[in-house]
Design a protein around this motif. Structure first.
Motif, PDB file in Angstrom:
ATOM      1  N   UNK A  39       6.259  -2.752 -16.021  1.00 39.89           N
ATOM      2  CA  UNK A  39       5.007  -2.036 -15.810  1.00 39.89           C
ATOM      3  C   UNK A  39       4.917  -1.534 -14.386  1.00 39.89           C
ATOM      4  N   UNK A  40       3.958  -0.694 -14.152  1.00 39.09           N
ATOM      5  CA  UNK A  40       3.839  -0.053 -12.858  1.00 39.09           C
ATOM      6  C   UNK A  40       2.963  -0.819 -11.874  1.00 39.09           C
ATOM      7  N   UNK A  41       2.707  -2.089 -12.116  1.00 38.78           N
ATOM      8  CA  UNK A  41       1.874  -2.874 -11.220  1.00 38.78           C
ATOM      9  C   UNK A  41       2.619  -3.430 -10.023  1.00 38.78           C
ATOM     10  N   UNK A  42       3.935  -3.383 -10.063  1.00 42.53           N
ATOM     11  CA  UNK A  42       4.738  -3.872  -8.948  1.00 42.53           C
ATOM     12  C   UNK A  42       6.063  -3.127  -8.962  1.00 42.53           C
ATOM     13  N   UNK A  43       6.769  -3.224  -7.859  1.00 41.40           N
ATOM     14  CA  UNK A  43       8.086  -2.608  -7.794  1.00 41.40           C
ATOM     15  C   UNK A  43       9.066  -3.601  -7.213  1.00 41.40           C
ATOM     16  N   UNK A  44      10.319  -3.559  -7.636  1.00 45.42           N
ATOM     17  CA  UNK A  44      11.285  -4.563  -7.192  1.00 45.42           C
ATOM     18  C   UNK A  44      11.582  -4.494  -5.702  1.00 45.42           C
TER      19      UNK A  44
ATOM     20  N   UNK B 214       5.827   0.845   4.412  1.00 41.25           N
ATOM     21  CA  UNK B 214       4.477   0.705   3.868  1.00 41.25           C
ATOM     22  C   UNK B 214       3.473   1.477   4.714  1.00 41.25           C
ATOM     23  N   UNK B 215       2.361   1.731   4.092  1.00 41.08           N
ATOM     24  CA  UNK B 215       1.238   2.352   4.787  1.00 41.08           C
ATOM     25  C   UNK B 215      -0.006   1.558   4.404  1.00 41.08           C
ATOM     26  N   UNK B 216      -0.686   0.994   5.385  1.00 44.10           N
ATOM     27  CA  UNK B 216      -1.883   0.204   5.068  1.00 44.10           C
ATOM     28  C   UNK B 216      -3.029   1.076   4.556  1.00 44.10           C
TER      29      UNK B 216
ATOM     30  N   UNK C  21       5.587   8.654  -9.276  1.00 46.79           N
ATOM     31  CA  UNK C  21       4.750   7.729 -10.055  1.00 46.79           C
ATOM     32  C   UNK C  21       4.397   6.451  -9.297  1.00 46.79           C
ATOM     33  N   UNK C  22       5.203   6.061  -8.312  1.00 42.02           N
ATOM     34  CA  UNK C  22       4.977   4.784  -7.632  1.00 42.02           C
ATOM     35  C   UNK C  22       4.313   4.942  -6.265  1.00 42.02           C
ATOM     36  N   UNK C  23       4.053   6.160  -5.847  1.00 44.77           N
ATOM     37  CA  UNK C  23       3.523   6.379  -4.502  1.00 44.77           C
ATOM     38  C   UNK C  23       2.130   5.784  -4.293  1.00 44.77           C
ATOM     39  N   UNK C  24       1.401   5.576  -5.366  1.00 44.81           N
ATOM     40  CA  UNK C  24       0.051   5.040  -5.231  1.00 44.81           C
ATOM     41  C   UNK C  24      -0.020   3.545  -5.551  1.00 44.81           C
ATOM     42  N   UNK C  25       1.129   2.922  -5.722  1.00 42.07           N
ATOM     43  CA  UNK C  25       1.145   1.473  -5.967  1.00 42.07           C
ATOM     44  C   UNK C  25       0.853   0.734  -4.675  1.00 42.07           C
ATOM     45  N   UNK C  26       0.078  -0.311  -4.761  1.00 43.50           N
ATOM     46  CA  UNK C  26      -0.174  -1.123  -3.574  1.00 43.50           C
ATOM     47  C   UNK C  26      -0.090  -2.591  -3.929  1.00 43.50           C
ATOM     48  N   UNK C  27       0.231  -3.393  -2.934  1.00 40.97           N
ATOM     49  CA  UNK C  27       0.342  -4.835  -3.158  1.00 40.97           C
ATOM     50  C   UNK C  27      -1.005  -5.507  -2.912  1.00 40.97           C
ATOM     51  N   UNK C  28      -1.007  -6.836  -3.012  1.00 39.92           N
ATOM     52  CA  UNK C  28      -2.252  -7.599  -2.874  1.00 39.92           C
ATOM     53  C   UNK C  28      -2.894  -7.420  -1.500  1.00 39.92           C
TER      54      UNK C  28
ATOM     55  N   UNK D 200       0.486   0.186   0.731  1.00 38.74           N
ATOM     56  CA  UNK D 200       1.167   1.075  -0.205  1.00 38.74           C
ATOM     57  C   UNK D 200       2.639   1.137   0.177  1.00 38.74           C
ATOM     58  N   UNK D 201       3.503   0.901  -0.799  1.00 41.85           N
ATOM     59  CA  UNK D 201       4.954   0.966  -0.613  1.00 41.85           C
ATOM     60  C   UNK D 201       5.469   2.086  -1.515  1.00 41.85           C
TER      61      UNK D 201
END
Length: 194
Positions: free
Chosen positions: A33-38, A137-139, A170-177, A181-182
């Motif tokens: 799924x797109x909630x995380x990236x390796x 990353x970008x905060x 597709x992953x540019x808007x993913x962010x971690x906890x 944004x990575x």
């Protein structure tokens, strides 16, 4: 945005691996799924993707492979993070990872450090590579296309033998906890000469 530059002909045999590395990242996200990236994790996670890509490219790999290690006192047993090989060529990799801010890569020292760590693995006639994974990353907000292009331009200026990058739309808007944004990942390979 994806691409690669191989400036050292000795590493040209790795081109099919780097091409399939992009596919492995997409496949991980398709399954998980797109909630995380390796590439958020560490060099071990990224080495496993690189290893999978090598197998897809009809090569063989062995992570944490035993090698002779050259030290001042003579040879002793050591380990390389990854062996990549086909029937004619092989490379021993020592890997590390960095998570710099998008607009402040500062990778020179990290690349020198991992390349120095690769120097004593295997024999002097073997191809030894420092392998640096970079997950910028970008905060607090996602990267703009202009910022990503500047990042790619910076990656291409690094003094290395090969660089590959993957910043999938597709992953540019993913962010971690933590709210970082990575947008993607790059790998830089530099030959360690003894």
């Amino acid at each position: 945005m994806q691409g690669m530059i191989i400036s050292n002909p000795k590493l040209e045999f790795l081109r099919p691996v780097l091409e399939r590395w992009f596919t492995c990242i997409d496949r991980f996200n398709a399954v998980r799924g797109d909630g995380e990236s390796p590439y958020w994790f560490d060099e071990r996670a990224n080495l496993s993707l690189l290893s999978a890509a090598a197998w897809m490219a009809e090569m063989v790999t062995l992570q944490h492979t035993p090698t002779p290690k050259q030290v001042e006192e003579g040879d002793r047993s050591g380990r390389a993070d990854l062996l990549l090989a086909n029937a004619q060529q092989r490379a021993y990799l020592q890997a590390s990872q960095r998570w710099p801010r998008l607009n402040a890569l500062n990778l020179s020292q990290a690349l020198l450090d991992i390349t120095a760590a690769a120097k004593p693995i295997a024999y002097s006639n073997e191809l030894k590579l420092g392998c640096l994974f970079v997950a910028p990353h970008k905060p607090q907000q996602s990267a703009t296309p202009e910022e990503l292009q500047d990042l790619i331009d910076d990656l291409q200026k690094q003094h290395c033998c090969a660089v590959a990058w993957y910043f999938p739309y597709a992953y540019r808007k993913l962010r971690n906890e933590a709210g970082h944004y990575h947008p993607g990942v790059a790998v830089l390979l530099k030959e360690a000469r003894t």
